[in-house]
Design a protein around this motif. Structure first.
Motif, PDB file in Angstrom:
ATOM      1  N   SER A 187       0.680  -1.173  -0.019  1.00 57.08           N
ATOM      2  CA  SER A 187      -0.097  -0.080  -0.037  1.00 57.08           C
ATOM      3  C   SER A 187       0.920   1.263  -0.001  1.00 57.08           C
ATOM      4  O   SER A 187       0.315   2.451  -0.356  1.00 57.08           O
ATOM      5  CB  SER A 187      -0.866   0.135   1.247  1.00 57.08           C
ATOM      6  OG  SER A 187      -0.339   0.002   2.391  1.00 57.08           O
ATOM      7  N   LEU A 207      -8.361   3.382   1.822  1.00 56.36           N
ATOM      8  CA  LEU A 207      -7.249   2.169   2.222  1.00 56.36           C
ATOM      9  C   LEU A 207      -6.254   2.754   3.344  1.00 56.36           C
ATOM     10  O   LEU A 207      -6.021   3.828   3.089  1.00 56.36           O
ATOM     11  CB  LEU A 207      -6.626   1.786   0.755  1.00 56.36           C
ATOM     12  CG  LEU A 207      -7.448   1.173  -0.039  1.00 56.36           C
ATOM     13  CD1 LEU A 207      -6.648   1.025  -1.584  1.00 56.36           C
ATOM     14  CD2 LEU A 207      -7.952   0.039   0.426  1.00 56.36           C
ATOM     15  N   GLN A 257       0.885  -3.240   5.171  1.00 51.85           N
ATOM     16  CA  GLN A 257      -0.548  -3.594   4.567  1.00 51.85           C
ATOM     17  C   GLN A 257      -0.132  -3.799   3.029  1.00 51.85           C
ATOM     18  O   GLN A 257       0.219  -2.823   2.403  1.00 51.85           O
ATOM     19  CB  GLN A 257      -1.408  -2.610   4.657  1.00 51.85           C
ATOM     20  CG  GLN A 257      -2.009  -2.224   6.006  1.00 51.85           C
ATOM     21  CD  GLN A 257      -3.001  -3.355   6.408  1.00 51.85           C
ATOM     22  OE1 GLN A 257      -4.002  -3.624   5.704  1.00 51.85           O
ATOM     23  NE2 GLN A 257      -2.726  -4.036   7.353  1.00 51.85           N
ATOM     24  N   VAL A 260      -2.254  -4.706  -0.792  1.00 50.48           N
ATOM     25  CA  VAL A 260      -3.438  -4.340  -1.653  1.00 50.48           C
ATOM     26  C   VAL A 260      -3.502  -5.359  -2.697  1.00 50.48           C
ATOM     27  O   VAL A 260      -2.696  -5.731  -3.493  1.00 50.48           O
ATOM     28  CB  VAL A 260      -3.536  -3.164  -2.239  1.00 50.48           C
ATOM     29  CG1 VAL A 260      -4.935  -2.927  -3.083  1.00 50.48           C
ATOM     30  CG2 VAL A 260      -3.188  -1.926  -1.142  1.00 50.48           C
ATOM     31  N   GLN A 267      -7.270  -5.305   1.172  1.00 51.72           N
ATOM     32  CA  GLN A 267      -6.140  -5.151   1.867  1.00 51.72           C
ATOM     33  C   GLN A 267      -5.956  -6.302   2.747  1.00 51.72           C
ATOM     34  O   GLN A 267      -6.907  -7.173   3.319  1.00 51.72           O
ATOM     35  CB  GLN A 267      -6.036  -3.932   2.965  1.00 51.72           C
ATOM     36  CG  GLN A 267      -5.968  -2.441   1.834  1.00 51.72           C
ATOM     37  CD  GLN A 267      -5.438  -1.417   2.868  1.00 51.72           C
ATOM     38  OE1 GLN A 267      -6.274  -0.807   3.537  1.00 51.72           O
ATOM     39  NE2 GLN A 267      -4.175  -1.236   2.943  1.00 51.72           N
TER      40      GLN A 267
END
Length: 144
Positions: free
Chosen positions: A43, A56, A62, A64, A110
């Protein structure tokens, strides 16, 4: 939101290009007249304003996943669900959200990326009364 679609498309292309040496091909599956494109990325590739617009969490831990569905080359709505598993087979459900813009439909979710490891993704894409499943592995890295 037009900038979000452009960014996600650019991210799809650039991540696919960067991984081409490993993947040796485009990330897509074709089921009759339906083609599903998919990719994963950290991310932190998202700019803060794009992450905010897409709701997001922008973080080095994290990832995606981005999925788009085309029917005969045109954006198609679908029901997208799935899981991501780590090496211990611990499964995490993916909560996809649909982003619709002029000429584009994307499904994004996510997932945590706490350490470098290979993850297995199982994605179900339902269009009409047909459900297709895509399974793939991806080596993931926490961002910078």
């Amino acid at each position: 939101m037009g900038r979000l679609a452009l960014f996600l498309l650019t991210a799809c292309l650039s991540v696919t290009t960067m991984a081409a040496d490993v993947i040796k091909g485009e990330r897509k599956e074709t089921f009759g007249d339906v083609t599903v494109h998919y990719n994963t990325f950290n991310s932190t590739f998202l700019t803060p304003d794009i992450a905010k617009a897409a709701e997001l969490n922008r973080s080095k831990n994290q990832g995606v996943i981005n999925v788009s569905v085309l029917k005969e080359g045109k954006p198609q709505t679908a029901q997208v669900s799935g899981t991501v598993k780590d090496l211990t087979s611990q499964s995490i459900p993916l909560k996809f959200k649909q982003i619709t813009e002029t000429g584009a439909v994307y499904y994004i979710a996510q997932f945590p990326v706490d350490q470098q490891e290979i993850r297995t993704f199982d994605i179900k894409v339902q269009t009409g009364d047909k459900t297709n499943t895509i399974s793939f592995q991806q080596e993931l890295f926490p961002g910078q």
